[in-house]
Design an enzyme around this catalytic site. Structure first.
Site, PDB file in Angstrom:
ATOM      1  CB  THR B 153      -0.960  -0.004   1.207  1.00 36.86           C
ATOM      2  OG1 THR B 153      -0.216  -0.204   2.408  1.00 36.86           O
ATOM      3  CG2 THR B 153      -1.992  -1.095   1.062  1.00 36.86           C
ATOM      4  CE  LYS B 179       0.411  -3.540   3.185  1.00 28.89           C
ATOM      5  NZ  LYS B 179      -0.397  -2.769   4.193  1.00 28.89           N
ATOM      6  CB  THR B 190      -0.700  -3.707  11.831  1.00 30.45           C
ATOM      7  OG1 THR B 190      -0.607  -3.601  13.256  1.00 30.45           O
ATOM      8  CG2 THR B 190      -2.107  -3.649  11.408  1.00 30.45           C
ATOM      9  CD  GLU B 275       1.406   4.914   6.845  1.00 32.55           C
ATOM     10  OE1 GLU B 275       1.006   5.440   7.897  1.00 32.55           O
ATOM     11  OE2 GLU B 275       0.659   4.362   6.016  1.00 32.55           O
ATOM     12  CG  ASN B 396      -1.304   7.967   8.435  1.00 32.68           C
ATOM     13  OD1 ASN B 396      -1.933   7.069   7.905  1.00 32.68           O
ATOM     14  ND2 ASN B 396      -0.045   7.846   8.811  1.00 32.68           N
ATOM     15  CB  THR B 401     -10.195  12.780   1.220  1.00 35.87           C
ATOM     16  OG1 THR B 401      -9.013  13.163   1.916  1.00 35.87           O
ATOM     17  CG2 THR B 401     -11.280  12.474   2.197  1.00 35.87           C
TER      18      THR B 401
END
Lengths: 401, 401
Positions: B153, B179, B190, B275, B396, B401
């Site tokens: 992702t 990933k 996670t 991230e 994040n 959106t």
């Protein structure tokens, strides 16, 4: 604001004087030492502290050496938390207590010491003591503005209350000064708050009312889920108004309502001024049992993914579901309902159809309300939280250096 | 890397073929559907999943409808987590399972389904099914690169292992694809991770080794302390090498060591690619009991204040003390020791003298080690964590959106 509470900028309640000075603890040279003195020998007080396992020296000192129900003087500094400083830190806090007792003309056990700032750096007590001596000469009935400024660290705006409270038995005055703005988490919020009133309160009443109101205010906010080593909330009542707040009277209920409003306003101000905060989230969790509802509310409030989505005005409710699932792990399937700003987005664990554009608009406002219903009923928990912004990273990536 | 493990880029272990295609689940048009097929009927497997209370549909489906010790086919998609999607989500996952069973020529209960992406948006199963049909035609012995790309992702780099493992009884091949990169927390991390080998393993051995190695790898990392709804780790052993790894043999120890190395490397890659991550922190907590050490390690790893300080190269160890105190509240005084990069900064709860400039230089490196000693002994916990950066907020605050 309750109808019997009136904003009225002016002096401290009768019996109180305060000052704030720059003594040199803050590298910026800003105000960093505050002194609050009650002249009434019968001054009554109540206090609440952080529950951290790592307690700052001033917290340990005040808890063990002061009469928490009869505090007349508060000395508070910013620029150094005097935490993780060992025996020397305790001695430094004791020296501040001694100097403040002389400045206020009270016994040492009537003095509370509070500190905020960097952890793990010895505090230069001689600097603080010189500041206390200077602050003594600056004590004024209108010194609470300087006092409030002296206890602030990264706060961007003043958090203060100045109101008159009309009780059935007469009008009393209530003022308060608080500081945030990071290391803020429920249990309870990581901050300093000092409250003064000229009402006559018994020690039991002061303790009861402060406990109830802290649980509904500073216990319900989170900026970053981080419990501090230094949290301190103190209520002082000089009694100088002559208006007595007797237990289980309408006076007590009305005074309690005003105190509740004041502390909730200050708690929300702390969230609003959370480091880098742009938006406030309000999470209400119902259902389950008390512990479950509280842990879910805190998990959502402390989730960096939820906080970043709040910051971005992103109605990404999947992150709410994720936070709930993480808080209540090994409990699948969780048939939870989620609403955002009154729009039901998840019903019995599954996505519902909703007006996507309308929701996107709703979450772009200054405050966003999330309601989570767990299976079962009875419990309810509420937490206010700030968003996670670039500025939080900027502030906290470079604080000591 | 253990001496008996050799990097060797090349094909999948004998018996495996894989593919990755772009089927249209990702708005970007990137690869988003991966298929891994083992041709050996006697293929043995083991699996571990998230413990979230909110489980994604593919996790529930695989846990309840698949034979976890005999998985031959894995179908995994990115772009949609198929979580919080209710009965429809379960049916969509079942349709993917059915399509993958036909594509792989195996029974439905030999297929695992895994998904990652946005939560709470229904997955378009017909799109995924067309992708599965296309992936079937693309299956190759060297298809694991595409497979790995299809499950990513926000990952910025590939996380993969391709090694040969020299066991006393012969050489086996081990490959893995993982990933990240957000919603990563211990308990366990996670993420998705798929491991293939041509060794002969019994189901019990596969389960034992995977359990031990997951506990030492994905259970010990945190990007943001957020437990996902979709975490899945699956080990498949085709047996095609003819080399048997029997229980309680030197072969088992050597294979376990290789698997341990591989999963720890992938777990660290996930943290490194957390991230917005720039630096990695390693926290080691000793003393206290097991639960205490683990909760302290996680509290430190998940503290946004500690993470921001790590990002800023700021040796602000007071925040470590704060995080410990918060994790072990109501336990003051905590006489903890703290060392950073081997420099003792806090001893028995109090600051020590140390070389400030030297420490500042040490924490500016790519990895920073924090060691916390609690009173008492016996327990030890280790967590690797990423820093908190501006990029994390950027990623994040604007994901759906």
């Amino acid at each position: 604001m309750p109808a019997h509470v009136t904003e009225n900028p002016g002096d401290l309640p009768a019996g109180f004087r305060a000052a704030g000075v720059a003594c040199g603890l803050k590298p910026s040279g800003g105000m960093d030492l505050g002194l609050m003195v009650c002249s009434a020998p019968e001054c009554v007080s109540a206090a609440r502290f952080t529950r951290s396992g790592v307690l700052a020296a001033p917290v340990v000192l005040t808890q063990t050496r002061s009469r928490l129900d009869a505090l007349r003087v508060i000395v508070a500094n910013s620029g150094n938390a005097n935490a993780a400083t060992g025996n020397r830190g305790f001695e430094d806090a004791a020296r501040m207590q001694g100097a403040a007792s002389m400045a206020g003309g009270v016994r040492e056990d009537q003095v509370a010491v509070a500190s905020t700032g960097v952890i793990g750096v010895p505090l230069d007590a001689s600097v603080a003591i010189k500041g206390i001596a200077r602050a003594r000469g600056e004590l004024r009935e209108y010194g609470h503005g300087d006092f409030a400024e002296a206890i602030r660290t990264t706060d961007k705006f003043e958090k203060a209350i100045e109101v008159d409270v009309a009780l059935p038995s007469g009008t009393v005055r209530l003022t308060a000064q608080a500081k945030g703005a990071g290391m803020i988490s429920p249990a309870f919020a990581t901050m300093l708050c000092f409250v003064q009133t000229d009402a006559i309160l018994s020690a039991e009443t002061a303790d009861l009312l402060l406990g109830v109101c802290v649980a509904r205010s500073f216990d319900r906010v989170s900026v970053d889920g981080q419990l501090s080593t230094n949290d301190t909330v103190i209520l002082q009542a000089s009694g100088a108004s002559g208006v007595a707040v007797e237990p289980q009277t309408v006076d007590e209920a009305a005074f309690g309502e005003a105190l509740d409003w004041a502390l909730r306003k200050l708690a929300l101000d702390i969230v609003r001024d959370g480091e880098g905060s742009k938006r406030i989230g309000r999470i209400v969790v119902s259902g389950g049992d008390d512990g479950m509802a509280a842990s879910v509310a805190r998990a959502i409030a402390n989730s960096p993914l939820v906080k970043a989505a709040l910051h971005g005005g992103d109605p990404n409710w999947g992150r709410i579901a994720q936070a709930v699932g993480a808080a209540l792990y090994d409990s699948a399937p969780l048939l939870l309902d989620i609403s955002i700003e009154g729009v039901k987005v998840c019903s019995a664990g599954a996505a519902t159809r909703y007006d996507v554009a309308g929701l996107a608009e709703a979450v772009a406002g200054e405050e966003v309300e999330y309601v989570v219903a767990l299976p079962g009923d009875g419990a309810e928990a509420e937490v206010f939280f700030s968003d996670l912004s670039h500025e939080y990273v900027t502030i906290n990536a470079d604080y000591t250096t």
